[in-house]
Design a protein around this motif. Structure first.
Motif, PDB file in Angstrom:
ATOM      1  N   ALA A   1      -8.017   4.730  -0.841  1.00  0.00           N
ATOM      2  CA  ALA A   1      -7.800   3.998  -2.400  1.00  0.00           C
ATOM      3  C   ALA A   1      -7.976   5.130  -2.860  1.00  0.00           C
ATOM      4  O   ALA A   1      -7.089   5.482  -3.998  1.00  0.00           O
ATOM      5  CB  ALA A   1      -8.339   2.806  -2.608  1.00  0.00           C
ATOM      6  N   SER A   2      -8.814   5.558  -3.531  1.00  0.00           N
ATOM      7  CA  SER A   2      -9.545   6.409  -4.770  1.00  0.00           C
ATOM      8  C   SER A   2      -8.334   7.837  -4.418  1.00  0.00           C
ATOM      9  O   SER A   2      -8.189   8.610  -5.292  1.00  0.00           O
ATOM     10  CB  SER A   2     -10.027   6.750  -4.241  1.00  0.00           C
ATOM     11  OG  SER A   2     -11.222   7.898  -3.434  1.00  0.00           O
ATOM     12  N   VAL A   3      -8.235   8.773  -3.331  1.00  0.00           N
ATOM     13  CA  VAL A   3      -7.328   9.627  -3.214  1.00  0.00           C
ATOM     14  C   VAL A   3      -5.912   9.686  -2.997  1.00  0.00           C
ATOM     15  O   VAL A   3      -5.039   9.869  -3.870  1.00  0.00           O
ATOM     16  CB  VAL A   3      -7.448   9.836  -1.322  1.00  0.00           C
ATOM     17  CG1 VAL A   3      -6.329  11.293  -1.317  1.00  0.00           C
ATOM     18  CG2 VAL A   3      -8.888  10.667  -1.142  1.00  0.00           C
ATOM     19  N   ARG A   4      -5.622   7.516  -3.429  1.00  0.00           N
ATOM     20  CA  ARG A   4      -3.916   7.289  -3.521  1.00  0.00           C
ATOM     21  C   ARG A   4      -3.309   7.337  -4.425  1.00  0.00           C
ATOM     22  O   ARG A   4      -2.890   8.096  -5.297  1.00  0.00           O
ATOM     23  CB  ARG A   4      -3.605   6.141  -2.748  1.00  0.00           C
ATOM     24  CG  ARG A   4      -3.750   6.156  -0.906  1.00  0.00           C
ATOM     25  CD  ARG A   4      -3.367   5.233  -0.293  1.00  0.00           C
ATOM     26  NE  ARG A   4      -3.619   4.475  -1.060  1.00  0.00           N
ATOM     27  CZ  ARG A   4      -4.254   2.852  -0.713  1.00  0.00           C
ATOM     28  NH1 ARG A   4      -5.169   3.293   0.163  1.00  0.00           N
ATOM     29  NH2 ARG A   4      -5.083   1.927  -0.956  1.00  0.00           N
ATOM     30  N   ARG A   5      -4.646   6.859  -5.672  1.00  0.00           N
ATOM     31  CA  ARG A   5      -4.286   7.180  -6.931  1.00  0.00           C
ATOM     32  C   ARG A   5      -5.148   8.560  -7.549  1.00  0.00           C
ATOM     33  O   ARG A   5      -4.074   8.902  -8.772  1.00  0.00           O
ATOM     34  CB  ARG A   5      -5.787   6.358  -7.497  1.00  0.00           C
ATOM     35  CG  ARG A   5      -5.611   4.506  -7.551  1.00  0.00           C
ATOM     36  CD  ARG A   5      -6.626   4.230  -8.372  1.00  0.00           C
ATOM     37  NE  ARG A   5      -8.105   4.486  -7.937  1.00  0.00           N
ATOM     38  CZ  ARG A   5      -8.481   3.842  -7.016  1.00  0.00           C
ATOM     39  NH1 ARG A   5      -8.555   2.701  -6.477  1.00  0.00           N
ATOM     40  NH2 ARG A   5     -10.100   3.807  -6.978  1.00  0.00           N
TER      41      ARG A   5
ATOM     42  N   GLU B   1      -9.296  -3.077   2.354  1.00  0.00           N
ATOM     43  CA  GLU B   1      -8.882  -1.897   2.242  1.00  0.00           C
ATOM     44  C   GLU B   1      -9.290  -1.877   4.213  1.00  0.00           C
ATOM     45  O   GLU B   1      -8.660  -1.351   5.307  1.00  0.00           O
ATOM     46  CB  GLU B   1      -9.252  -0.760   2.083  1.00  0.00           C
ATOM     47  CG  GLU B   1      -9.047  -0.170   0.713  1.00  0.00           C
ATOM     48  CD  GLU B   1      -7.644   0.324   0.752  1.00  0.00           C
ATOM     49  OE1 GLU B   1      -7.072   0.808   1.077  1.00  0.00           O
ATOM     50  OE2 GLU B   1      -6.801  -0.520  -0.373  1.00  0.00           O
TER      51      GLU B   1
ATOM     52  N   LYS C   1      -4.049   7.861  10.072  1.00  0.00           N
ATOM     53  CA  LYS C   1      -3.946   8.871   9.214  1.00  0.00           C
ATOM     54  C   LYS C   1      -4.051   7.802   8.051  1.00  0.00           C
ATOM     55  O   LYS C   1      -3.084   8.274   7.173  1.00  0.00           O
ATOM     56  CB  LYS C   1      -2.931   9.682   9.224  1.00  0.00           C
ATOM     57  CG  LYS C   1      -2.424  10.368  10.847  1.00  0.00           C
ATOM     58  CD  LYS C   1      -0.856  11.315  10.718  1.00  0.00           C
ATOM     59  CE  LYS C   1      -0.921  11.819  12.147  1.00  0.00           C
ATOM     60  NZ  LYS C   1      -2.082  12.431  12.867  1.00  0.00           N
ATOM     61  N   TYR C   2      -4.693   7.181   7.662  1.00  0.00           N
ATOM     62  CA  TYR C   2      -5.662   6.627   6.476  1.00  0.00           C
ATOM     63  C   TYR C   2      -5.142   7.903   5.826  1.00  0.00           C
ATOM     64  O   TYR C   2      -6.498   8.449   5.284  1.00  0.00           O
ATOM     65  CB  TYR C   2      -6.096   5.226   6.916  1.00  0.00           C
ATOM     66  CG  TYR C   2      -7.057   4.648   5.696  1.00  0.00           C
ATOM     67  CD1 TYR C   2      -6.309   3.822   4.763  1.00  0.00           C
ATOM     68  CD2 TYR C   2      -8.695   4.962   5.035  1.00  0.00           C
ATOM     69  CE1 TYR C   2      -6.852   3.133   4.093  1.00  0.00           C
ATOM     70  CE2 TYR C   2      -8.342   4.987   4.298  1.00  0.00           C
ATOM     71  CZ  TYR C   2      -7.881   3.708   3.142  1.00  0.00           C
ATOM     72  OH  TYR C   2      -8.378   2.923   2.317  1.00  0.00           O
ATOM     73  N   THR C   3      -4.808   6.871   4.024  1.00  0.00           N
ATOM     74  CA  THR C   3      -5.809   8.049   3.463  1.00  0.00           C
ATOM     75  C   THR C   3      -6.353   6.920   2.215  1.00  0.00           C
ATOM     76  O   THR C   3      -5.876   5.828   1.831  1.00  0.00           O
ATOM     77  CB  THR C   3      -4.625   8.016   2.063  1.00  0.00           C
ATOM     78  OG1 THR C   3      -4.069   9.019   3.065  1.00  0.00           O
ATOM     79  CG2 THR C   3      -5.126   9.252   1.036  1.00  0.00           C
TER      80      THR C   3
ATOM     81  N   GLU D   1      -3.718  10.601  -6.313  1.00  0.00           N
ATOM     82  CA  GLU D   1      -1.773  11.574  -6.160  1.00  0.00           C
ATOM     83  C   GLU D   1      -1.234  11.505  -7.734  1.00  0.00           C
ATOM     84  O   GLU D   1      -0.381  11.900  -7.418  1.00  0.00           O
ATOM     85  CB  GLU D   1      -1.900  11.048  -4.555  1.00  0.00           C
ATOM     86  CG  GLU D   1      -0.720  11.665  -4.329  1.00  0.00           C
ATOM     87  CD  GLU D   1      -0.131  13.494  -4.261  1.00  0.00           C
ATOM     88  OE1 GLU D   1       0.904  13.530  -4.177  1.00  0.00           O
ATOM     89  OE2 GLU D   1      -1.600  14.042  -4.771  1.00  0.00           O
ATOM     90  N   ILE D   2      -1.142   9.774  -7.402  1.00  0.00           N
ATOM     91  CA  ILE D   2      -0.429   9.627  -8.922  1.00  0.00           C
ATOM     92  C   ILE D   2       0.054   9.736  -9.863  1.00  0.00           C
ATOM     93  O   ILE D   2       0.478  10.215 -10.435  1.00  0.00           O
ATOM     94  CB  ILE D   2      -0.466   7.451  -8.103  1.00  0.00           C
ATOM     95  CG1 ILE D   2      -0.305   7.324  -6.875  1.00  0.00           C
ATOM     96  CG2 ILE D   2       0.185   6.776  -8.939  1.00  0.00           C
ATOM     97  CD1 ILE D   2       0.039   5.800  -6.209  1.00  0.00           C
TER      98      ILE D   2
ATOM     99  N   ARG E   1     -14.445   5.379   4.497  1.00  0.00           N
ATOM    100  CA  ARG E   1     -13.436   4.926   4.913  1.00  0.00           C
ATOM    101  C   ARG E   1     -12.188   4.154   4.141  1.00  0.00           C
ATOM    102  O   ARG E   1     -11.862   5.220   2.938  1.00  0.00           O
ATOM    103  CB  ARG E   1     -12.200   5.329   5.728  1.00  0.00           C
ATOM    104  CG  ARG E   1     -12.675   6.894   6.542  1.00  0.00           C
ATOM    105  CD  ARG E   1     -12.338   7.798   6.159  1.00  0.00           C
ATOM    106  NE  ARG E   1     -11.197   8.232   6.136  1.00  0.00           N
ATOM    107  CZ  ARG E   1      -9.657   9.378   5.385  1.00  0.00           C
ATOM    108  NH1 ARG E   1     -11.228   9.930   5.295  1.00  0.00           N
ATOM    109  NH2 ARG E   1      -9.171   9.967   5.332  1.00  0.00           N
TER     110      ARG E   1
END
Length: 286
Positions: free
Chosen positions: A265-269, A232, A261-263, A271-272, A225
């Motif tokens: 880093a790559s998924v956050r990027r 992270e 419910k952690y997201t 989404e941005i 994760r």
């Protein structure tokens, strides 16, 4: 809770080996000015914290006869700086020396050399050195020339900390590229070094029960994760520790970690990027 939020530095084998190499370089002073070190890794691997810690450990000279003003290891960060002139100003500012904001690199350079010699600097640590890559061609060549000159004139080791972009930046001057020994901080994976890091991280937690972070399934979940990034992993574990205390469980286990419910880093990027694309980059002046 305060112990967790203080975020103490977690010493581990990879950083330990890098520190040993830096100690060796420090002991080699004075050098010919042509042996430097580049510590590189992805953003979020703890490079800046390590650089600051090493400099802090050598804030005062080992020699009791050295003047109180001595600075054996000087740390500066090139965050937002891409030019040789900017680097020289950072050094002067860090040492509390006056300078004119309109001064050229050529006029600042001899002042910096004189001052560093006066305070007995044996190693210059340049954090965020990858920013060199983001200047224009002339800025890149100039800042690399300044770094090369400082090493030659002061006979010390320059240690750069940065992302892999730093490798690209050094290629603009093949001569200085050959002078830098690259030391990589890799992502964490399923190996002994990672399990050792997780053990060390667990010792910083004020929990009353063992969490066995280095054992599966917790270790496997953390590695996957976090995508192998130090920042992270530490973030997840500290969030987990806080929840463990609040819920009276006093240990971190897999169900608790999943409840965060952690997201990644790559998924956050991603989404941005999706939001920016949907909004239209022109709105942001990019």
């Amino acid at each position: 809770m305060q112990v967790i939020r203080r975020k103490p530095f977690v010493r581990h084998a990879v950083i330990g080996a890098i520190f040993e190499r830096l100690e060796e370089a420090l002991d080699d002073y004075p050098t010919e000015g042509d042996t430097h070190i580049l510590v590189y890794g992805l953003s979020g691997m703890g490079k800046s914290k390590a650089a600051e810690l090493f400099a802090e450990r050598h804030r005062k000279p080992d020699d009791p006869d050295a003047p109180a003003s001595a600075v054996p290891v000087l740390y500066v960060s090139m965050a937002g700086v891409t030019s040789g002139r900017g680097l020289l100003m950072l050094i002067l500012h860090k040492l509390g020396a006056p300078y004119s904001a309109g001064s050229s690199a050529e006029s600042l350079y001899p002042t910096v050399v004189s001052l560093l010699a006066r305070v007995g600097t044996k190693m210059l640590i340049i954090d965020e050195i990858h920013n060199v890559a983001f200047g224009n061609r002339l800025e890149r060549l100039k800042v690399l020339s300044v770094i090369k000159g400082l090493g030659n004139d002061l006979k010390f080791t320059v240690v750069g900390f940065g992302t892999p972009d730093a490798l690209r930046a050094l290629k603009w001057d093949p001569q200085i590229e050959r002078r830098f020994e690259p030391l990589r901080i890799p992502r964490w994976g399923r190996n002994a070094e990672t399990y050792g890091f997780l053990n060390s991280l667990e010792t910083t937690l004020p929990l009353q029960k063992p969490s066995f972070l280095s054992e599966d399934p917790v270790a496997d979940w953390l590695i996957e994760r976090s995508e192998g990034l130090t920042r992270e992993i530490v973030h997840l574990v500290r969030r987990g520790a806080i929840q463990a205390i609040r819920k009276g469980r006093e240990r971190i286990d897999l169900p608790l970690l999943k409840s965060l419910k952690y997201t990644p880093a790559s998924v956050r990027r991603a989404e941005i990027e999706r939001v920016l694309e949907a909004e239209g980059t022109d709105r942001f002046g990019l």
